[in-house]
Scaffold this active site. Structure first.
Site, PDB file in Angstrom:
ATOM      1  N   HIS A  43       0.866  -1.191   0.000  1.00  0.00           N
ATOM      2  CA  HIS A  43       0.000   0.000   0.000  1.00  0.00           C
ATOM      3  C   HIS A  43       0.894   1.230   0.000  1.00  0.00           C
ATOM      4  O   HIS A  43       1.304   1.720   1.057  1.00  0.00           O
ATOM      5  CB  HIS A  43      -0.931  -0.036   1.223  1.00  0.00           C
ATOM      6  CG  HIS A  43      -1.932   1.087   1.250  1.00  0.00           C
ATOM      7  ND1 HIS A  43      -3.085   1.026   2.004  1.00  0.00           N
ATOM      8  CD2 HIS A  43      -1.952   2.296   0.630  1.00  0.00           C
ATOM      9  CE1 HIS A  43      -3.768   2.152   1.843  1.00  0.00           C
ATOM     10  NE2 HIS A  43      -3.094   2.946   1.020  1.00  0.00           N
ATOM     11  N   HIS A  98       1.507   4.789  -2.473  1.00  0.00           N
ATOM     12  CA  HIS A  98       1.166   5.633  -3.634  1.00  0.00           C
ATOM     13  C   HIS A  98       2.457   6.286  -4.090  1.00  0.00           C
ATOM     14  O   HIS A  98       3.069   7.040  -3.316  1.00  0.00           O
ATOM     15  CB  HIS A  98       0.151   6.695  -3.234  1.00  0.00           C
ATOM     16  CG  HIS A  98      -1.121   6.125  -2.660  1.00  0.00           C
ATOM     17  ND1 HIS A  98      -2.267   5.954  -3.402  1.00  0.00           N
ATOM     18  CD2 HIS A  98      -1.416   5.667  -1.409  1.00  0.00           C
ATOM     19  CE1 HIS A  98      -3.212   5.431  -2.635  1.00  0.00           C
ATOM     20  NE2 HIS A  98      -2.714   5.249  -1.425  1.00  0.00           N
ATOM     21  N   HIS A 107      -9.433   1.052  -1.448  1.00  0.00           N
ATOM     22  CA  HIS A 107      -9.405   1.717  -0.146  1.00  0.00           C
ATOM     23  C   HIS A 107     -10.829   1.660   0.396  1.00  0.00           C
ATOM     24  O   HIS A 107     -11.785   2.057  -0.291  1.00  0.00           O
ATOM     25  CB  HIS A 107      -9.002   3.180  -0.289  1.00  0.00           C
ATOM     26  CG  HIS A 107      -7.540   3.420  -0.531  1.00  0.00           C
ATOM     27  ND1 HIS A 107      -6.838   2.818  -1.535  1.00  0.00           N
ATOM     28  CD2 HIS A 107      -6.656   4.221   0.120  1.00  0.00           C
ATOM     29  CE1 HIS A 107      -5.579   3.246  -1.488  1.00  0.00           C
ATOM     30  NE2 HIS A 107      -5.435   4.096  -0.497  1.00  0.00           N
ATOM     31  N   GLU A 127     -11.193   3.472   5.740  1.00  0.00           N
ATOM     32  CA  GLU A 127     -10.118   4.331   6.270  1.00  0.00           C
ATOM     33  C   GLU A 127     -10.805   5.365   7.170  1.00  0.00           C
ATOM     34  O   GLU A 127     -10.599   5.377   8.383  1.00  0.00           O
ATOM     35  CB  GLU A 127      -9.365   5.010   5.120  1.00  0.00           C
ATOM     36  CG  GLU A 127      -8.277   5.981   5.576  1.00  0.00           C
ATOM     37  CD  GLU A 127      -7.571   6.694   4.419  1.00  0.00           C
ATOM     38  OE1 GLU A 127      -8.056   6.631   3.271  1.00  0.00           O
ATOM     39  OE2 GLU A 127      -6.516   7.330   4.676  1.00  0.00           O
ATOM     40  N   ASP A 180       1.849   3.945   2.793  1.00  0.00           N
ATOM     41  CA  ASP A 180       0.837   4.804   2.157  1.00  0.00           C
ATOM     42  C   ASP A 180       1.475   5.951   1.374  1.00  0.00           C
ATOM     43  O   ASP A 180       1.671   5.833   0.160  1.00  0.00           O
ATOM     44  CB  ASP A 180      -0.147   5.322   3.206  1.00  0.00           C
ATOM     45  CG  ASP A 180      -1.525   5.635   2.646  1.00  0.00           C
ATOM     46  OD1 ASP A 180      -1.755   5.376   1.462  1.00  0.00           O
ATOM     47  OD2 ASP A 180      -2.382   6.140   3.411  1.00  0.00           O
ATOM     48  N   ASP A 181       1.783   7.061   2.042  1.00  0.00           N
ATOM     49  CA  ASP A 181       2.387   8.239   1.393  1.00  0.00           C
ATOM     50  C   ASP A 181       3.538   8.704   2.278  1.00  0.00           C
ATOM     51  O   ASP A 181       3.416   9.721   2.989  1.00  0.00           O
ATOM     52  CB  ASP A 181       1.328   9.348   1.253  1.00  0.00           C
ATOM     53  CG  ASP A 181       0.128   8.887   0.444  1.00  0.00           C
ATOM     54  OD1 ASP A 181       0.245   8.785  -0.781  1.00  0.00           O
ATOM     55  OD2 ASP A 181      -0.911   8.591   1.066  1.00  0.00           O
TER      56      ASP A 181
HETATM   57  N1  HPA Z   1      -6.595   7.401   1.058  1.00  0.00           N
HETATM   58  C1  HPA Z   1      -7.223   7.766  -0.063  1.00  0.00           C
HETATM   59  N2  HPA Z   1      -6.591   8.230  -1.120  1.00  0.00           N
HETATM   60  C2  HPA Z   1      -5.269   8.341  -1.076  1.00  0.00           C
HETATM   61  C3  HPA Z   1      -4.559   7.987   0.053  1.00  0.00           C
HETATM   62  C4  HPA Z   1      -5.258   7.486   1.172  1.00  0.00           C
HETATM   63  O1  HPA Z   1      -4.714   7.123   2.241  1.00  0.00           O
HETATM   64  N3  HPA Z   1      -3.255   8.230  -0.221  1.00  0.00           N
HETATM   65  C5  HPA Z   1      -3.193   8.698  -1.481  1.00  0.00           C
HETATM   66  N4  HPA Z   1      -4.409   8.767  -1.997  1.00  0.00           N
HETATM   67 ZN    ZN Z   2      -3.642   4.818   0.386  1.00  0.00          ZN
END
Ligand code: HPA
Ligand code: ZN
Length: 354
Positions: A30, A32, A210, A213, A291-292
């Protein structure tokens, strides 16, 4: 389910376990790629292309990363992605992440990217794929890191736009293995994209989304039943629904959890309040991911070490998190077995006397 090996588990704690978590082979599922854009590269690319950003220094960019919700992050994240203009930019972005990931013991990465974020700005998919695929080849050759790409549909846009995007991706089909769903969750349920994912499945793509969350457990049910996804990205809201937890455990649907992301986006107040331990206890195939990472203050090893320490997880739980990363990956069985053997070797060596 992967058997827990026979080890002297008591030898694995504290700094020894933290060091093992940093070095041990792992898969990242996971991630991006646009979320690996570090402020230094963002500013360098802005200069390269004469793009005006609201920030003049690395410190100013970092100071802006005080998020209150998913949306407050996405607004800034899409602004940052505006500096990505040509194949070289995508190459530089991905190669920087691959070097960083390999240093964290990542041997296999299934990476997301958002085609619509780029095509909407007039950047052709040809440039995106040229850069990403060149970096992917170099990662395999020089780092022994296997990379697969999973384009994501932006759920705040329409289903027709999503269908058009899937169509536009056709010429690059050999370069990606699945389809994902990301962006603003609440108000954009998986049900909105049923036809898109039906088409993706018919094309033999692995499907992930996703869900849960910030959104409710109902979105996770929809992702499973209507989109028929193979993994849930995040999924932490599942704890509010006992029947859903049972189903996720019984069907071994992996959750790709991102603890530092969840804290930065205020899904949990702090790391000790995270429910990852409860999800593991409920018997779910939980994985840890970043994630990011450029936006959330940590790459995958930071996520693993900080989470294990904050939740006081033991070495068996740490083993499970890493073994799950290979169980949940879209791998050939032979390759999966090789990675699991390497993981077991790393744990055995760390637990050996001397
Ligand atoms: N959630 C939704 N969209 C996203 C995320 C996330 O954690 N990171 C990058 N795009
Ligand atoms: Zn994500």
């Amino acid at each position: 389910m992967i058997d827990v090996p026979d080890l002297d588990w008591d030898r694995l704690g504290g700094e020894r376990l933290a060091d093992l978590l940093r070095r041990a082979p792992k898969a990242e599922l996971h991630l991006h790629i646009e979320g690996t854009l570090e402020p230094e590269l963002m500013l360098a690319l802005a200069r390269r292309h004469g793009v005006r950003l609201p920030w003049a220094s690395v410190e100013q960019v970092r100071a802006a990363y005080a998020f209150t919700s998913l949306q407050s992050f996405l607004d800034l994240y899409y602004a940052g992605a505006g500096v990505l203009r040509d194949a070289q930019d995508f190459y530089d972005l991905a190669w920087a992440y691959f070097k960083r990931a390999a240093a964290d013991g990542v041997v296999h990465a299934e990476c997301f990217f958002d085609p619509q974020t780029h095509t909407a700005r007039g950047v052709p998919l040809a440039a995106v794929f040229e850069g990403l695929v060149a970096a992917q080849r170099r990662a395999a050759a020089e780092l022994g890191l296997s990379v697969q790409w999973i384009p994501c549909i932006l759920r705040h846009l329409s289903e027709d736009e999503a269908l058009a995007t899937l169509q536009q991706l056709g010429p690059w089909r050999e370069h990606f293995i699945g389809l994902g769903l990301d962006s603003s969750e609440v108000g954009h349920p998986p049900a909105k994209f049923q036809r898109v994912f039906a088409r993706a499945r018919a094309e033999g793509l692995h499907c992930v989304a996703h869900a849960g969350e910030e959104g409710p457990p109902a979105y996770i049910w929809q992702a499973l039943d209507l989109l028929q996804v193979q993994r849930i990205d995040h999924g932490v809201q599942a704890v509010h629904d006992a029947a859903l937890l049972q189903r996720l455990a019984r069907e071994r649907v992996p959750l790709t959890v991102c603890p530092l992301s969840n804290v930065r986006l205020c899904v949990f107040a702090d790391l000790p309040s995270h429910n990852l331990g409860a999800l593991l206890q409920a018997g779910l195939c939980v994985t840890v991911n970043s994630d990011d990472p450029a936006y959330f203050g940590g790459y995958i090893a930071d996520n693993l070490v900080q989470t294990v320490q904050a939740l006081r997880l033991d070495a068996r739980a740490a083993w499970q998190l890493l073994a799950h990363s290979f169980e949940a990956a879209f791998l050939q069985e032979q390759q999966r077995a090789r990675y699991l053997a390497a993981l077991q070797q790393a744990f055995s060596a760390a637990a050996a006397p001397g």
